[in-house]
Design a protein around this motif. Structure first.
Motif, short mmCIF file in Angstrom:
data_model
loop_
_atom_site.label_atom_id
_atom_site.label_comp_id
_atom_site.label_asym_id
_atom_site.label_seq_id
_atom_site.Cartn_x
_atom_site.Cartn_y
_atom_site.Cartn_z
N LEU A 68 0.83 -1.20 0.00
CA LEU A 68 0.00 0.00 0.00
C LEU A 68 0.86 1.25 0.00
O LEU A 68 0.58 2.21 -0.72
CB LEU A 68 -0.94 0.02 1.21
CG LEU A 68 -2.11 -0.97 1.20
CD1 LEU A 68 -2.83 -0.95 2.54
CD2 LEU A 68 -3.06 -0.65 0.06
N LEU A 117 -2.24 -0.38 -6.25
CA LEU A 117 -3.70 -0.40 -6.30
C LEU A 117 -4.27 -1.81 -6.17
O LEU A 117 -5.36 -1.99 -5.63
CB LEU A 117 -4.20 0.23 -7.61
CG LEU A 117 -4.19 1.76 -7.64
CD1 LEU A 117 -4.53 2.27 -9.02
CD2 LEU A 117 -5.14 2.32 -6.61
N PHE A 119 -4.49 -2.46 -2.59
CA PHE A 119 -5.61 -1.70 -2.02
C PHE A 119 -6.94 -2.40 -2.35
O PHE A 119 -7.80 -2.52 -1.48
CB PHE A 119 -5.62 -0.26 -2.54
CG PHE A 119 -6.78 0.53 -2.00
CD1 PHE A 119 -6.76 0.99 -0.69
CD2 PHE A 119 -7.88 0.79 -2.79
CE1 PHE A 119 -7.83 1.71 -0.18
CE2 PHE A 119 -8.96 1.50 -2.28
CZ PHE A 119 -8.93 1.97 -0.98
N TRP A 161 -6.40 5.04 1.89
CA TRP A 161 -5.60 5.27 0.70
C TRP A 161 -4.84 6.60 0.79
O TRP A 161 -3.66 6.68 0.49
CB TRP A 161 -6.47 5.25 -0.56
CG TRP A 161 -5.66 5.51 -1.80
CD1 TRP A 161 -5.64 6.64 -2.53
CD2 TRP A 161 -4.73 4.61 -2.42
NE1 TRP A 161 -4.76 6.53 -3.58
CE2 TRP A 161 -4.19 5.27 -3.53
CE3 TRP A 161 -4.30 3.31 -2.14
CZ2 TRP A 161 -3.25 4.68 -4.37
CZ3 TRP A 161 -3.37 2.74 -2.98
CH2 TRP A 161 -2.85 3.41 -4.07
N ARG A 215 -1.95 6.30 3.33
CA ARG A 215 -1.27 5.00 3.28
C ARG A 215 0.20 5.10 3.68
O ARG A 215 0.75 4.18 4.25
CB ARG A 215 -1.43 4.36 1.91
CG ARG A 215 -0.79 5.14 0.78
CD ARG A 215 -1.24 4.64 -0.59
NE ARG A 215 -0.74 5.46 -1.67
CZ ARG A 215 -1.30 6.58 -2.11
NH1 ARG A 215 -2.39 7.03 -1.51
NH2 ARG A 215 -0.79 7.26 -3.10
N ASP A 251 1.99 2.51 -3.24
CA ASP A 251 0.91 2.92 -4.16
C ASP A 251 0.37 1.77 -5.00
O ASP A 251 -0.09 1.98 -6.12
CB ASP A 251 1.36 4.06 -5.08
CG ASP A 251 1.85 5.27 -4.31
OD1 ASP A 251 1.44 5.44 -3.15
OD2 ASP A 251 2.65 6.04 -4.88
#
Length: 181
Positions: free
Chosen positions: A5, A10, A13, A50, A53, A8
């Motif tokens: 996470l 996704l 996530f 998010w 994070r 970055d």
């Protein structure tokens, strides 16, 4: 998972979202008994997860951190809701007084029509409790005694009636207030 996470990722996530969305939703739903609030808080929880994070703690499980975010978000939402309700109640109460001049004092015909429409759409008991409270000036205890309800039930009816009125009258009251201040 937390490391992914922070980078970055996704896909990570999405994995977290699908693994915990329902759990967070049901956790908040159990606390609030409001599907609207549960949906709102759940979405905000994942948005915050998010957005922040980079500050997630790799020494704590993602579940612990998500539920912590959810609790904090719930508290924030309840504070905002309470503050907004108090403002709306104050404005609505200034018009919902037990006087014949009530309708004469309403500057907006549309506001009057929306109030009537909102009152008509209330379930009969909610409408009766609200009218006894706002138009007759009865206390929650008096209403509870007269209708053989608990004070908490009366309070819940008033809360729901206020919420319904806020839905119908909120934008109109805001426009009226802006026009008069």
């Amino acid at each position: 998972m937390i490391a992914a996470l922070k980078e970055d990722n996704l896909l990570a996530f999405n994995e977290v979202y699908y693994a915990y969305h329902k759990k967070i939703y049901h956790f908040i739903l159990r606390k609030t008994k409001s599907s609207f609030l549960a949906e709102e808080v759940t979405q905000l929880t994942f948005i915050k997860c998010w957005n922040y994070r980079a500050s997630l703690d790799e020494n704590l499980g993602i579940d612990i951190q998500l539920f912590r975010i959810a609790r904090t978000t719930l508290v924030d939402q309840l504070r905002k809701t309470t503050a907004y309700q108090e403002k709306v109640i104050h404005v609505v109460n200034s018009y919902l007084i037990p006087q014949d001049e009530l309708w004469n004092r309403m500057a907006e015909k549309e506001l009057q029509q929306q109030l009537a429409k909102a009152m008509e759409e209330m379930p009969p008991m909610r409408r009766k409790v609200f009218e006894m409270s706002r138009f007759k000036g009865m206390s929650y205890q008096q209403i509870a005694h007269e209708l053989s309800l608990s004070s908490r039930t009366v309070e819940a009816h008033i809360f729901q009636a206020t919420r319904q009125l806020r839905h119908y009258l909120g934008p109109l009251l805001l426009a009226w207030w802006i026009g008069n201040h």
